[in-house]
Design a protein around this motif. Structure first.
Motif, PDB file in Angstrom:
ATOM      1  N   VAL A   1       0.855  -1.184   0.000  1.00 33.26           N
ATOM      2  CA  VAL A   1       0.000   0.000   0.000  1.00 33.26           C
ATOM      3  C   VAL A   1       0.891   1.234   0.000  1.00 33.26           C
ATOM      4  O   VAL A   1       1.775   1.376   0.856  1.00 33.26           O
ATOM      5  CB  VAL A   1      -0.945   0.037   1.210  1.00 33.26           C
ATOM      6  N   CYS A   2       0.655   2.100  -0.951  1.00 29.76           N
ATOM      7  CA  CYS A   2       1.391   3.355  -1.066  1.00 29.76           C
ATOM      8  C   CYS A   2       0.471   4.486  -0.645  1.00 29.76           C
ATOM      9  O   CYS A   2      -0.573   4.709  -1.278  1.00 29.76           O
ATOM     10  CB  CYS A   2       1.858   3.550  -2.510  1.00 29.76           C
ATOM     11  N   TYR A   3       0.823   5.167   0.429  1.00 32.41           N
ATOM     12  CA  TYR A   3       0.071   6.334   0.884  1.00 32.41           C
ATOM     13  C   TYR A   3       0.778   7.568   0.308  1.00 32.41           C
ATOM     14  O   TYR A   3       1.904   7.891   0.711  1.00 32.41           O
ATOM     15  CB  TYR A   3       0.028   6.390   2.402  1.00 32.41           C
ATOM     16  N   ALA A   4       0.104   8.235  -0.646  1.00 33.65           N
ATOM     17  CA  ALA A   4       0.794   9.227  -1.456  1.00 33.65           C
ATOM     18  C   ALA A   4       0.002  10.514  -1.584  1.00 33.65           C
ATOM     19  O   ALA A   4      -1.221  10.530  -1.446  1.00 33.65           O
ATOM     20  CB  ALA A   4       1.054   8.648  -2.848  1.00 33.65           C
ATOM     21  N   PRO A   5       0.715  11.624  -1.900  1.00 31.19           N
ATOM     22  CA  PRO A   5       0.029  12.901  -2.148  1.00 31.19           C
ATOM     23  C   PRO A   5      -0.870  12.823  -3.377  1.00 31.19           C
ATOM     24  O   PRO A   5      -0.737  11.906  -4.206  1.00 31.19           O
ATOM     25  CB  PRO A   5       1.195  13.883  -2.374  1.00 31.19           C
ATOM     26  N   PRO A   6      -1.770  13.799  -3.525  1.00 31.48           N
ATOM     27  CA  PRO A   6      -2.739  13.733  -4.624  1.00 31.48           C
ATOM     28  C   PRO A   6      -2.111  13.737  -6.008  1.00 31.48           C
ATOM     29  O   PRO A   6      -2.652  13.118  -6.934  1.00 31.48           O
ATOM     30  CB  PRO A   6      -3.619  14.976  -4.400  1.00 31.48           C
ATOM     31  N   LEU A   7      -0.970  14.412  -6.204  1.00 34.86           N
ATOM     32  CA  LEU A   7      -0.334  14.427  -7.521  1.00 34.86           C
ATOM     33  C   LEU A   7       0.073  13.027  -7.952  1.00 34.86           C
ATOM     34  O   LEU A   7      -0.099  12.634  -9.117  1.00 34.86           O
ATOM     35  CB  LEU A   7       0.898  15.343  -7.500  1.00 34.86           C
ATOM     36  N   VAL A   8       0.607  12.243  -7.018  1.00 31.77           N
ATOM     37  CA  VAL A   8       1.021  10.875  -7.323  1.00 31.77           C
ATOM     38  C   VAL A   8      -0.184  10.050  -7.755  1.00 31.77           C
ATOM     39  O   VAL A   8      -0.162   9.358  -8.783  1.00 31.77           O
ATOM     40  CB  VAL A   8       1.719  10.226  -6.107  1.00 31.77           C
ATOM     41  N   ARG A   9      -1.232  10.143  -6.988  1.00 33.83           N
ATOM     42  CA  ARG A   9      -2.414   9.337  -7.271  1.00 33.83           C
ATOM     43  C   ARG A   9      -3.088   9.791  -8.577  1.00 33.83           C
ATOM     44  O   ARG A   9      -3.591   8.970  -9.348  1.00 33.83           O
ATOM     45  CB  ARG A   9      -3.391   9.409  -6.105  1.00 33.83           C
ATOM     46  N   ARG A  10      -3.055  11.093  -8.833  1.00 32.05           N
ATOM     47  CA  ARG A  10      -3.729  11.595 -10.024  1.00 32.05           C
ATOM     48  C   ARG A  10      -2.970  11.239 -11.309  1.00 32.05           C
ATOM     49  O   ARG A  10      -3.568  10.901 -12.328  1.00 32.05           O
ATOM     50  CB  ARG A  10      -3.897  13.115  -9.921  1.00 32.05           C
ATOM     51  N   LEU A  11      -1.632  11.304 -11.268  1.00 36.69           N
ATOM     52  CA  LEU A  11      -0.863  11.129 -12.494  1.00 36.69           C
ATOM     53  C   LEU A  11      -0.422   9.692 -12.751  1.00 36.69           C
ATOM     54  O   LEU A  11      -0.274   9.291 -13.916  1.00 36.69           O
ATOM     55  CB  LEU A  11       0.360  12.048 -12.492  1.00 36.69           C
ATOM     56  N   VAL A  12      -0.169   8.915 -11.704  1.00 37.42           N
ATOM     57  CA  VAL A  12       0.292   7.538 -11.939  1.00 37.42           C
ATOM     58  C   VAL A  12      -0.582   6.505 -11.229  1.00 37.42           C
ATOM     59  O   VAL A  12      -0.247   5.317 -11.206  1.00 37.42           O
ATOM     60  CB  VAL A  12       1.778   7.346 -11.544  1.00 37.42           C
ATOM     61  N   GLY A  13      -1.704   6.950 -10.667  1.00 39.73           N
ATOM     62  CA  GLY A  13      -2.605   6.022  -9.989  1.00 39.73           C
ATOM     63  C   GLY A  13      -3.608   5.388 -10.934  1.00 39.73           C
ATOM     64  O   GLY A  13      -4.681   4.972 -10.507  1.00 39.73           O
ATOM     65  N   ARG A  14      -3.263   5.294 -12.199  1.00 38.17           N
ATOM     66  CA  ARG A  14      -4.179   4.745 -13.199  1.00 38.17           C
ATOM     67  C   ARG A  14      -4.345   3.247 -13.019  1.00 38.17           C
ATOM     68  O   ARG A  14      -3.446   2.571 -12.489  1.00 38.17           O
ATOM     69  CB  ARG A  14      -3.651   5.052 -14.606  1.00 38.17           C
ATOM     70  N   PRO A  15      -5.457   2.696 -13.458  1.00 38.50           N
ATOM     71  CA  PRO A  15      -5.689   1.260 -13.247  1.00 38.50           C
ATOM     72  C   PRO A  15      -4.776   0.388 -14.100  1.00 38.50           C
ATOM     73  O   PRO A  15      -4.357   0.765 -15.201  1.00 38.50           O
ATOM     74  CB  PRO A  15      -7.155   1.082 -13.660  1.00 38.50           C
ATOM     75  N   LEU A  16      -4.469  -0.764 -13.580  1.00 39.45           N
ATOM     76  CA  LEU A  16      -3.722  -1.770 -14.324  1.00 39.45           C
ATOM     77  C   LEU A  16      -4.615  -2.323 -15.432  1.00 39.45           C
ATOM     78  O   LEU A  16      -5.781  -2.647 -15.200  1.00 39.45           O
ATOM     79  CB  LEU A  16      -3.307  -2.897 -13.371  1.00 39.45           C
ATOM     80  N   VAL A  17      -4.077  -2.401 -16.651  1.00 35.81           N
ATOM     81  CA  VAL A  17      -4.819  -2.978 -17.776  1.00 35.81           C
ATOM     82  C   VAL A  17      -4.007  -4.139 -18.338  1.00 35.81           C
ATOM     83  O   VAL A  17      -2.781  -4.165 -18.215  1.00 35.81           O
ATOM     84  CB  VAL A  17      -5.110  -1.926 -18.863  1.00 35.81           C
ATOM     85  N   PRO A  18      -4.654  -5.123 -18.958  1.00 35.91           N
ATOM     86  CA  PRO A  18      -3.944  -6.346 -19.345  1.00 35.91           C
ATOM     87  C   PRO A  18      -2.932  -6.174 -20.464  1.00 35.91           C
ATOM     88  O   PRO A  18      -1.961  -6.927 -20.534  1.00 35.91           O
ATOM     89  CB  PRO A  18      -5.075  -7.293 -19.771  1.00 35.91           C
ATOM     90  N   ASP A  19      -3.138  -5.208 -21.358  1.00 39.81           N
ATOM     91  CA  ASP A  19      -2.230  -5.041 -22.499  1.00 39.81           C
ATOM     92  C   ASP A  19      -1.930  -3.558 -22.669  1.00 39.81           C
ATOM     93  O   ASP A  19      -2.384  -2.917 -23.623  1.00 39.81           O
ATOM     94  CB  ASP A  19      -2.886  -5.609 -23.772  1.00 39.81           C
ATOM     95  N   PRO A  20      -1.140  -2.982 -21.763  1.00 38.74           N
ATOM     96  CA  PRO A  20      -0.933  -1.534 -21.793  1.00 38.74           C
ATOM     97  C   PRO A  20       0.014  -1.108 -22.911  1.00 38.74           C
ATOM     98  O   PRO A  20       0.926  -1.843 -23.293  1.00 38.74           O
ATOM     99  CB  PRO A  20      -0.305  -1.244 -20.432  1.00 38.74           C
ATOM    100  N   ALA A  21      -0.192   0.095 -23.426  1.00 39.14           N
ATOM    101  CA  ALA A  21       0.807   0.718 -24.287  1.00 39.14           C
ATOM    102  C   ALA A  21       2.031   1.053 -23.434  1.00 39.14           C
ATOM    103  O   ALA A  21       1.935   1.209 -22.211  1.00 39.14           O
ATOM    104  CB  ALA A  21       0.232   1.980 -24.916  1.00 39.14           C
ATOM    105  N   SER A  22       3.171   1.168 -24.077  1.00 38.35           N
ATOM    106  CA  SER A  22       4.411   1.412 -23.352  1.00 38.35           C
ATOM    107  C   SER A  22       4.316   2.645 -22.469  1.00 38.35           C
ATOM    108  O   SER A  22       4.638   2.599 -21.273  1.00 38.35           O
ATOM    109  CB  SER A  22       5.570   1.569 -24.343  1.00 38.35           C
ATOM    110  N   ASN A  23       3.865   3.757 -23.027  1.00 43.48           N
ATOM    111  CA  ASN A  23       3.809   4.999 -22.249  1.00 43.48           C
ATOM    112  C   ASN A  23       2.775   4.931 -21.138  1.00 43.48           C
ATOM    113  O   ASN A  23       2.919   5.573 -20.096  1.00 43.48           O
ATOM    114  CB  ASN A  23       3.514   6.179 -23.180  1.00 43.48           C
TER     115      ASN A  23
END
Length: 461
Positions: free
Chosen positions: A303-325
């Motif tokens: 569990v990562c307890y993080a500021p809102p910027l972290v959650r907003r920019l990299v808190g995206r859901p895991l998807v099965p076949d993500p693009a590299s970026n």
């Protein structure tokens, strides 16, 4: 307004010379010059590079400047786009955390292309002048970012970065403050950078860096020709802070810092080719596994307890076949990469590695929660709680992620990263050329023409 930020930044850009730089600012300028060139070389293996290079040549054919990998010659504006894309496409370039800006991607691509064009016109730029202009550019981009508390709505590395590049070129060109202020206006007329590209993991994210780098060259050309741009561009009725930064502007922060510290000393490395906001998790996993002796398969939950910027920019859901970026900007995926490989490097974010079932299985054990921080631009501190299958619980409070000035890479680690980046070049580049680049940058003050550096990169010297 009692403190005119536009005028202050223009005056600063017009005034600074190499003799003004501190020894530590010079050292950090060399460090991040090497780092940025290294990630640009590695970027040749990024998504869509061949298409970008070919299009850049067609958009601006000519013999003014060089694409760093491949050595293609083209107009200065097109070279700025191509090299900016190389620098940013792998999410590997340095960042000013306080400003939430990657200043060097826009700055170096524009500054190098402009300097090559100057050399072709018989006006070479020496290494001392180049380092001073770099410091000016980072000062401007960094101060613009630090003067707001607004959450990112536009892509600040592109928007603020464009003004940094404009200031740096204005410094090299010997502009007075009035001409630099006019160039800022022409830059504002071209400023772009949507966060939608970040959300979707689109290659347009790195291209936006390039558009603003090209814009900086155009803006300074227009100002040099005597065409006046809008002048009240940061705090005017329709200015930068009103439209782009949601009306949130604290000019006193610029007054407190500008000319009193060098922002190039505040840059953070990216030790891993992923969003900087994922680095705290990798740092915590690395150190906690070393300290407590558990393996990836022992981990039940992170569990990562993080500021809102972290959650907003990299808190995206895991998807099965993500693009590299997308994967590079997905906190669980990046953590899964570290747990699966004990490393986090360029090959882990391409091809079949993006669908690696082990990475996805580990990533599914990682989640993030709000930490109560209300600062919309804070990257840290972050707190991590790891629960093992045995029931044991380990915690870490991380004040700064690896790569921050207070948790900095050593000179040897910086060189190791550069050589590792060099090894990711496509097509492969000779190793001896990498060492020539290292030596040249170490003694950059004595280089009479900075255009020699891209010539070495391209194998023409």
């Amino acid at each position: 307004m009692s403190y005119d930020v536009t005028e202050a930044l223009a005056q600063h850009a017009a005034r600074v010379r190499f003799a003004d730089l501190s020894a530590s600012a010079i050292a950090r300028a060399k460090t991040f010059l090497l780092d940025t060139i290294g990630v640009g070389v590695a970027g040749s293996s990024g998504t869509g590079v061949a298409q970008v290079l070919e299009l850049a040549r067609s958009w601006g054919p000519g013999d003014e400047a060089t694409a760093w990998v491949g050595g293609h010659r083209m107009s200065a504006g097109s070279a700025a786009i191509a090299n900016a894309y190389l620098i940013h496409c792998l999410e590997f370039d340095c960042v000013h955390e306080g400003a939430v800006v990657h200043p060097m991607a826009t700055l170096l691509s524009a500054l190098m292309a402009w300097s090559e064009r100057e050399a072709a016109r018989g006006r070479p730029v020496d290494g001392k002048r180049f380092l001073a202009a770099m410091a000016v550019g980072v000062d401007v981009a960094g101060n613009l970012g630090m003067a707001t508390d607004a959450p990112l709505r536009f892509f600040r590395p592109a928007t603020a970065g464009g003004f940094g590049a404009t200031a740096a070129i204005g410094n090299l060109a010997g502009f007075d403050a009035g001409t630099i202020r006019s160039a800022f206006g022409h830059m504002y007329a071209q400023t772009c950078g949507t966060m939608q590209a970040h959300v979707e993991g689109s290659p347009a994210l790195g291209l936006q860096i390039g558009y603003n780098a090209r814009g900086a060259i155009g803006a300074t050309d227009l100002a040099a020709a005597g065409l006046t741009g809008p002048l009240d561009i940061f705090h005017g009725r329709y200015g930068y802070y009103v439209l782009i930064e949601d009306g949130q502007f604290h000019p006193e922060r610029v007054a407190e810092r500008l000319g009193k510290r060098w922002e190039i000393e505040q840059l953070s490395h990216k030790p891993f080719p992923s969003g900087r906001l994922t680095h705290g998790l990798v740092h915590a996993l690395r150190d906690m596994m070393r300290e407590h002796g558990f393996a990836a398969d022992d981990v039940a939950e992170v569990v990562c307890y993080a500021p809102p910027l972290v959650r907003r920019l990299v808190g995206r859901p895991l998807v099965p076949d993500p693009a590299s970026n997308y994967a590079k900007l997905c906190l669980p995926f990046v953590g899964g990469v570290w747990l699966a490989h004990g490393a986090c490097d360029v090959p882990h974010f391409r091809g079949e590695a993006l669908r690696d079932p082990r990475v996805h299985a580990y990533a599914a054990r990682i989640r993030h929660e709000p930490d109560g921080n209300t600062n919309e631009n804070a990257l840290d501190p972050q707190r991590f709680v790891i629960t093992l299958n045995s029931g044991a619980v380990h915690e870490m409070l991380l004040p700064h992620a690896y790569g921050h000035p207070k948790a900095a890479l050593t000179e040897a680690e910086n060189e190791e990263k550069f050589l590792r980046c060099w090894g990711h070049a496509e097509p492969a580049l000779p190793r001896d050329r990498a060492h020539r680049v290292i030596e040249m940058i170490a003694g950059i003050e004595a280089v009479p023409d900075i255009a020699a550096l891209p010539a070495v990169l391209a194998g023409r010297d």
